[in-house]
Scaffold this motif. Structure first.
Motif, PDB file in Angstrom:
ATOM      1  N   PRO A  40      22.684  69.927  67.963  1.00 38.62           N
ATOM      2  CA  PRO A  40      23.204  70.975  68.843  1.00 38.62           C
ATOM      3  C   PRO A  40      23.480  70.420  70.238  1.00 38.62           C
ATOM      4  O   PRO A  40      22.652  69.699  70.790  1.00 38.62           O
ATOM      5  CB  PRO A  40      22.053  71.991  68.896  1.00 38.62           C
ATOM      6  N   SER A  44      24.952  78.794  71.214  1.00 41.94           N
ATOM      7  CA  SER A  44      25.513  79.269  69.955  1.00 41.94           C
ATOM      8  C   SER A  44      26.896  79.876  70.168  1.00 41.94           C
ATOM      9  O   SER A  44      27.094  80.624  71.123  1.00 41.94           O
ATOM     10  CB  SER A  44      24.594  80.329  69.361  1.00 41.94           C
ATOM     11  N   LEU A  45      27.802  79.533  69.273  1.00 38.48           N
ATOM     12  CA  LEU A  45      29.114  80.170  69.222  1.00 38.48           C
ATOM     13  C   LEU A  45      29.834  80.199  70.576  1.00 38.48           C
ATOM     14  O   LEU A  45      30.396  81.219  70.958  1.00 38.48           O
ATOM     15  CB  LEU A  45      28.987  81.590  68.666  1.00 38.48           C
ATOM     16  N   ASP A  58      27.147  78.396  65.062  1.00 37.23           N
ATOM     17  CA  ASP A  58      25.984  79.231  65.358  1.00 37.23           C
ATOM     18  C   ASP A  58      24.763  78.430  65.803  1.00 37.23           C
ATOM     19  O   ASP A  58      23.918  78.925  66.523  1.00 37.23           O
ATOM     20  CB  ASP A  58      25.627  80.116  64.156  1.00 37.23           C
ATOM     21  N   LEU A  59      24.673  77.178  65.349  1.00 43.72           N
ATOM     22  CA  LEU A  59      23.537  76.362  65.762  1.00 43.72           C
ATOM     23  C   LEU A  59      23.811  75.647  67.081  1.00 43.72           C
ATOM     24  O   LEU A  59      22.972  74.912  67.580  1.00 43.72           O
ATOM     25  CB  LEU A  59      23.192  75.329  64.688  1.00 43.72           C
TER      26      LEU A  59
ATOM     27  N   LYS B 305      18.212  80.032  67.346  1.00 43.71           N
ATOM     28  CA  LYS B 305      19.482  79.591  66.769  1.00 43.71           C
ATOM     29  C   LYS B 305      19.736  80.161  65.393  1.00 43.71           C
ATOM     30  O   LYS B 305      20.826  80.632  65.094  1.00 43.71           O
ATOM     31  CB  LYS B 305      19.511  78.070  66.712  1.00 43.71           C
ATOM     32  N   ARG B 308      19.096  83.998  65.560  1.00 42.99           N
ATOM     33  CA  ARG B 308      19.823  84.535  66.696  1.00 42.99           C
ATOM     34  C   ARG B 308      18.885  85.351  67.596  1.00 42.99           C
ATOM     35  O   ARG B 308      19.250  86.411  68.105  1.00 42.99           O
ATOM     36  CB  ARG B 308      20.985  85.409  66.230  1.00 42.99           C
ATOM     37  N   LEU B 367      17.591  71.708  61.794  1.00 46.51           N
ATOM     38  CA  LEU B 367      16.859  71.672  63.059  1.00 46.51           C
ATOM     39  C   LEU B 367      15.529  70.929  62.908  1.00 46.51           C
ATOM     40  O   LEU B 367      15.153  70.119  63.751  1.00 46.51           O
ATOM     41  CB  LEU B 367      16.626  73.092  63.578  1.00 46.51           C
ATOM     42  N   LEU B 370      16.012  67.155  62.814  1.00 47.92           N
ATOM     43  CA  LEU B 370      16.246  66.598  64.148  1.00 47.92           C
ATOM     44  C   LEU B 370      14.938  66.494  64.934  1.00 47.92           C
ATOM     45  O   LEU B 370      14.637  65.464  65.535  1.00 47.92           O
ATOM     46  CB  LEU B 370      17.236  67.473  64.918  1.00 47.92           C
TER      47      LEU B 370
END
Lengths: 274, 515, 322
Positions: A40, A44-45, A58-59, B305, B308, B367, B370
């Protein structure tokens, strides 16, 4: 030996140029572009901006970086599948055409079998069975691409093998490899290559289809997968995100496939005209 | 950081309290509100709504429960009378008294003979979801048409809920049925529940139920319930084609401003965790390394993420903060990359992590990979078809696995099936995937004992102690739990009710009757 | 001819066997759909109940015995119970197949008509022909599901009266049959459009090639000599003599069309075979996968067999003519 005329065909030049440009753009995206394709690098977005040319998903991973990575994934899958189909199709088709008799009968039978099988359903089951990985996708796609090549090669072989100069060569005691190498290969190779190029395009489409159905390696980055993620994102219809998340892989996929298929078509036409 | 987590969970908890209260009060205000039709988003085929033909997941079972009643129900505070108006326990014998005048949809009275028949029938033909499996019921005795005594081998804390929740079949119909799996004539959908079966279109995923006018346990709140197949639930809600729908977090804000729209949360009911196979990576027997794992993963990042922002960082005691059994004393682990990096320095650990290939699983996996690589763990992440991944987990063929499942809002007897050495990895269910090659006698003892404790308050304390203990030992890395949001129109229908341990109120019978 | 029939049967047997064993060899079993998503939590099935279930579906027996049993019951017209949907496979397929057929048949028929018309237009106007040829070449290379996605976002999400997905408006009581059919039509419109866009070029190319071939033939010249008008020649002779390859192509396209439909159904959440195939694989519903395979391979194989028959027949009549 005369020069292959298709190299001078204008349309082919244009198409190849487009591919080269895509290649350069995506090479830039993979090598020089500052953002990672898996890490990332933003919120997001995020919509497209100077920092993130095509925004983020999104990520928060950069779309352009993913797109670039996806190009090479797609091309690699296409090339590998085509190479395997090229070998399988060439060898089996060649053997069938050269030896005739029961060899031909049995190989032709297998060829026809593979031509008759409804592909996608089988690919779905196999995709789920072998597990989602790039190698498996390549193998599955190759498995369903060699048969048409083999059929054409066989037909070409049968046509040539009866010609007088081959008979002559045989009667002089020319061995299998000698005859194939000096008399048959030059004729077969162009046909084989054209079809192999076509398989590259087909393989890219099929990988995208499998990825879209969720049957490709979800941890890799491919265009089909990007579309799958975008279209399954809840609320995507109510947001603008689809414009930079869904459309780029879609158009890139369309463009690349078109270029490759049209190149193979043009070369084929040239071969027929010659 | 520690504080922030606490505050966050407090805020979350109070938010839930507030929404919980507000829906309570509106419930009272609108007790008499009866609507013509309640429409929900359909579109998926959950099978025919009867105990043998539904597809065995929440939505399938929920629809079946509208038609087929059970002895007891549950509301926000606990188990309540339903078909049985009274029940008592004496030793290992449970006595149930049925409500007078209860009858099946075809008019035949419902008696204890039907209850007894169902118990026998389920033994020979297990239904899709079987609360009385494993020969829970040893014997029964029909005292009179309104009273039945049921004996179990040993009464446990969960026994009453299980005895109260199996769906009762009409004897006069099913005694003639030899193969329930192929029996799908209209008679197969005659129960005694608040709604009668009306129509079902498998291909479209549409269902319709109509109120059972002679229902005497509670008044059906609508004449009809429809599950409407919609292309996009939110669009359909906007167009007033359905009355309730899940809403993605990204568009939630719009509805928060809108007074005509109510929001109900399903709090932290879906959760993800990392399972460790200690036999394959013995290095993690070192408690410090497990703590370092917690420190090395940015779990708030996963919430932000992947979910959300809608959810909570996983509690190290497993039970999510919004669950009424949550313990405030669980140890928390904050994201601390440096500390984790120091712990894993020179350890040279390589792990292979198995993960499912569906949406959130993959995103979480990306995620986590990472994060772990940043703290010096070599990660080989492999995504599998969920069935394949589950198979690997059940057979212990993994080093680490990321798994996600629903039901975290339930009564945490799942701690027993996950952490107790005697109960874990016994059934093929997400709630019984425990750590392999790890064992703590205290935890096992406590997890098994809570099941034998019949006093709810004492049991609650045991659950809390258990969580505290687990949060010290941390054999499983609890990543994050997700909260989903549902919007509805309170002016039209406001009867949505969660139970004390079940967040999925659309599957709850009480949501569809007047209270 | 005998060879064709043997090939037909063998292909079928290979697919049948493959399709029996592959799903059963896959890891996972149909009773442990476990990693439930929120709202789908289930109590685990107890060991005893699991045994009962397995015995019921015959999955407790050795795989060889299962195979023989499956063949014999299939021959008797029994295709088993779907494990996931809990009803007979025939019923499940019966509910979905018509919708797949709606898409496939509409696609094939409209593409054929459109392709042939375009080819005829091209015969009359050389300039138009060039344009159509180029466009068709471009379109024929794009997979249908990409066009489907484009249509979904560019048309369905923007235009109100075109639905995003599904096959028919639920619970709506239709005043008349035409109203119902209109509803079905509007739902199927986009999936079919996407399919037609990529299928039409195939028919166009076949028809164009075949018509040009016919034009070269002498009998058209003879007909001209007899003083028939240009129009009559075009429609009567060219179409009559040039249509057979197009019809053969029609049957040969069934396979590709089925594949495209499966993908398109997933784009538009259209409740056809594609969706249950995917679900069958996901839930390891062996019996259902088998059924879907059986019906789809039968469809494709029969269609290509018919194509072969037509070709064979053509060769014979030509042989007599010459």
């Amino acid at each position: 030996m005369k020069k292959p005329a298709f190299l001078f065909n204008q349309r082919i030049t244009v198409l190849v140029a487009v591919l080269v440009i895509l290649f350069i753009i995506f090479a830039y995206g993979s090598l020089i572009y500052p953002h990672s394709w898996f890490q990332p690098s933003g919120g997001s977005l995020e919509p497209p901006s100077v920092t993130h040319v095509l925004g983020t998903d999104d990520l928060g991973i950069d779309i352009f970086a993913q797109l670039s990575r996806g190009f090479f994934t797609s091309i690699l899958i296409g090339l590998m599948a085509a190479a395997i189909a090229f070998m399988l199709g060439g060898v089996l088709g060649g053997l069938a055409g050269y030896f005739k008799g029961w060899v031909d009968e049995s190989i032709s039978f297998v060829i026809n079998l593979f031509l008759a099988i409804p592909q996608l359903p089988i690919m779905i089951v196999m995709g789920a069975f072998f597990g989602p990985s790039i190698v498996n996708v390549v193998l599955i796609v190759a498995l369903f691409s060699w048969a048409p090549i083999a059929k054409i090669v066989r037909a070409k072989m049968v046509e040539r093998i009866d010609s007088n100069y081959i008979r002559l060569a045989k009667s002089y005691g020319g061995g299998f490899f000698y005859i194939v190498k000096t008399h048959l290969l030059p004729d077969i190779l162009p046909v084989l290559s054209v079809n192999a190029i076509a398989v590259i395009g087909k393989a890219i489409v099929q990988e995208a289809s499998l990825a879209f159905l969720g049957l490709s390696d979800p941890l890799s980055k491919s265009w089909g997968l990007m579309m799958n993620k975008a279209i399954n994102f809840k609320g995507i219809y109510f947001m603008d995100a689809w414009i930079w998340w869904l459309l780029p892989p879609l158009f890139c996929l369309m463009g690349t496939i078109l270029c490759i298929r049209l190149i193979s078509r043009e070369i084929e036409n040239q071969l027929i005209n010659d | 950081m520690k504080k922030r987590c606490l505050i966050l969970s407090l805020i979350l908890a109070s938010f839930i309290l507030v929404t919980g209260c507000s829906s309570d009060s509106t419930d009272n205000a609108t007790t008499d509100k009866h609507v013509e039709v309640i429409r929900l988003a359909g579109g998926t085929d959950w099978g025919s709504p009867n105990p043998f033909l539904n597809v065995g997941r929440g939505p399938g079972i929920g629809k079946t429960k509208l038609i087929f009643d059970s002895l007891l129900e549950a509301d926000e505070s606990g188990i309540i009378p339903w078909l049985a108006t009274e029940w008592s326990v004496e030793g290992n014998v449970f006595t149930f008294k049925l409500k007078d005048g209860a009858a099946f949809h075809d008019g035949t009275p419902l008696t204890t003979a039907d209850v007894a028949f169902t118990i026998d029938y389920y033994k020979a033909h297990p239904p899709v979801s079987n609360p009385i499996s494993n020969n829970l019921i040893q014997s029964y005795e029909i005292v009179d048409p309104g009273t039945i005594k049921i004996s179990v081998e040993k009464p446990l804390a969960t026994t009453i809920a299980k005895l109260g929740s199996f769906q009762i079949l009409p004897k006069h119909i099913w005694e003639k049925v030899a193969d329930p799996a192929t029996f799908n004539s209209p008679e197969a959908f005659i129960g005694s529940g608040p709604y009668k079966f009306s129509s079902y279109d498998a291909a479209a995923g549409s269902y319709e139920f109509i109120a059972y006018e002679d229902y005497n346990i509670a008044k059906p709140a609508a004449d009809k319930i429809q599950f409407v197949p919609v292309s996009d639930a939110l669009l359909a809600f906007e167009n007033n084609e359905i009355d309730i729908c899940d809403v993605p977090v990204d568009v939630l804000e719009k509805y928060e401003q809108d007074d005509s729209v109510g929001i109900i949360t399903k709090d932290n009911d879906m959760g993800y965790r990392i399972l460790i196979n200690f036999e394959k990576i013995p290095a993690f027997n070192d408690l410090n390394l497990r703590a370092a794992l917690y420190q090395g993963i940015d779990r708030q990042g996963i919430v932000d993420k992947v979910f959300r922002g809608s959810g909570a960082v996983g509690s190290a005691g497993y039970v999510p903060p919004t669950n009424i059994f949550f313990s405030d004393n669980v140890k928390t682990y904050d994201y601390n990359k440096e500390a984790a990096l120091a712990a894993f320095k020179d350890k040279n650990i390589q792990v292979k992590i198995a993960v499912g290939n569906s949406g959130a699983d993959v995103k979480i996996a990306e995620l986590v990979k990472l994060n772990l690589e940043e703290i010096g763990i070599g990660v080989d992440m492999a995504a599998y078809d969920t069935q394949v991944r589950d198979d690997k987990v059940y057979s212990g063929d993994y080093e680490m696995a990321i798994v996600g499942n629903g039901g975290w809002g339930r009564e945490p007897d799942y701690l027993r099936t996950i952490y107790s050495a005697n109960s874990k990895n016994k059934a093929k269910s997400p709630a019984s995937m425990g750590p392999i090659g790890w064992d703590n006698p205290d935890i096992t003892q406590l997890a098994e004992d809570q099941l034998k404790e019949m006093d709810p308050e004492k049991r609650k304390e045991m659950f809390k102690a258990l969580q505290d203990k687990i949060s010290q030992e941390i054999p499983i890395i609890v990543l994050a739990t997700q909260t989903t949001n549902v919007i509805y129109r309170p002016d039209y229908y406001d009867g949505w009710t969660k139970t004390y341990d079940y967040q999925q109120f659309e599957q709850n019978r009480l949501s569809y009757v007047e209270q | 001819m005998l060879k064709k029939i043997i090939l037909f049967i063998c292909t079928f047997m290979v697919i049948y066997t493959f399709n029996f064993f592959i799903p059963r060899l896959m890891p996972g079993d149909p009773f442990s759909y476990t990693s439930s998503v929120s709202g789908e939590d289930i109590d685990g099935i107890s060991e005893a109940d699991l045994e009962t279930m397995k015995a019921y579906y015959g999955l407790d027996r050795p795989i060889g015995a299962q195979f023989i049993n499956t063949i014999s019951s299939n021959l008797n017209g029994d295709f088993g119970q779907s494990i996931h949907y809990k009803k007979s496979v025939i019923e499940v397929i019966g509910e979905r197949l018509p919708w797949t057929l709606v898409i496939m048949i509409s696609t094939l028929v409209s593409s054929l008509l459109l392709g042939v018309s375009l080819a005829l237009v091209g015969l009359r106007r050389k300039k138009m022909d060039g344009l159509i040829y180029t466009t068709a070449t471009l379109l024929s290379e794009i997979p249908a599901f990409l066009i489907g996605i484009l249509l979904l976002f560019l048309v369905a999400a923007q235009v109100k009266f075109i639905p995003l997905s599904g096959n028919v408006t639920p619970f709506k009581s239709f005043a008349s049959w035409p109203a119902y059919w209109f509803d079905v039509f509007i739902h199927a419109l986009l999936p079919i459009t996407a399919m037609v866009i990529i299928t039409t070029p195939i028919f166009y190319f076949t028809a164009r090639g075949s018509f040009l071939n016919v034009l070269k033939k002498t009998y058209v010249l003879n007909a001209k000599g007899k003083g028939l008008s240009e129009k009559q020649i075009r429609y009567k002779y060219i179409v009559l003599n040039g249509i057979f390859p197009v019809i053969t192509r029609f049957f040969l396209s069934v396979g590709a069309c089925l594949g495209g439909t499966i993908l398109i159904e997933n784009v538009f959440a259209y409740p056809g075979l594609g969706k249950i195939l995917q679900e069958g694989v996901m839930y390891r519903d062996y019996v259902l996968i088998q059924g879907v395979f059986l019906i789809s391979s039968l469809m494709v194989l029969t269609a290509s067999f018919i194509a072969d028959l037509i070709n064979e027949g053509l060769k014979k009549t030509r042989g007599i003519n010459q």
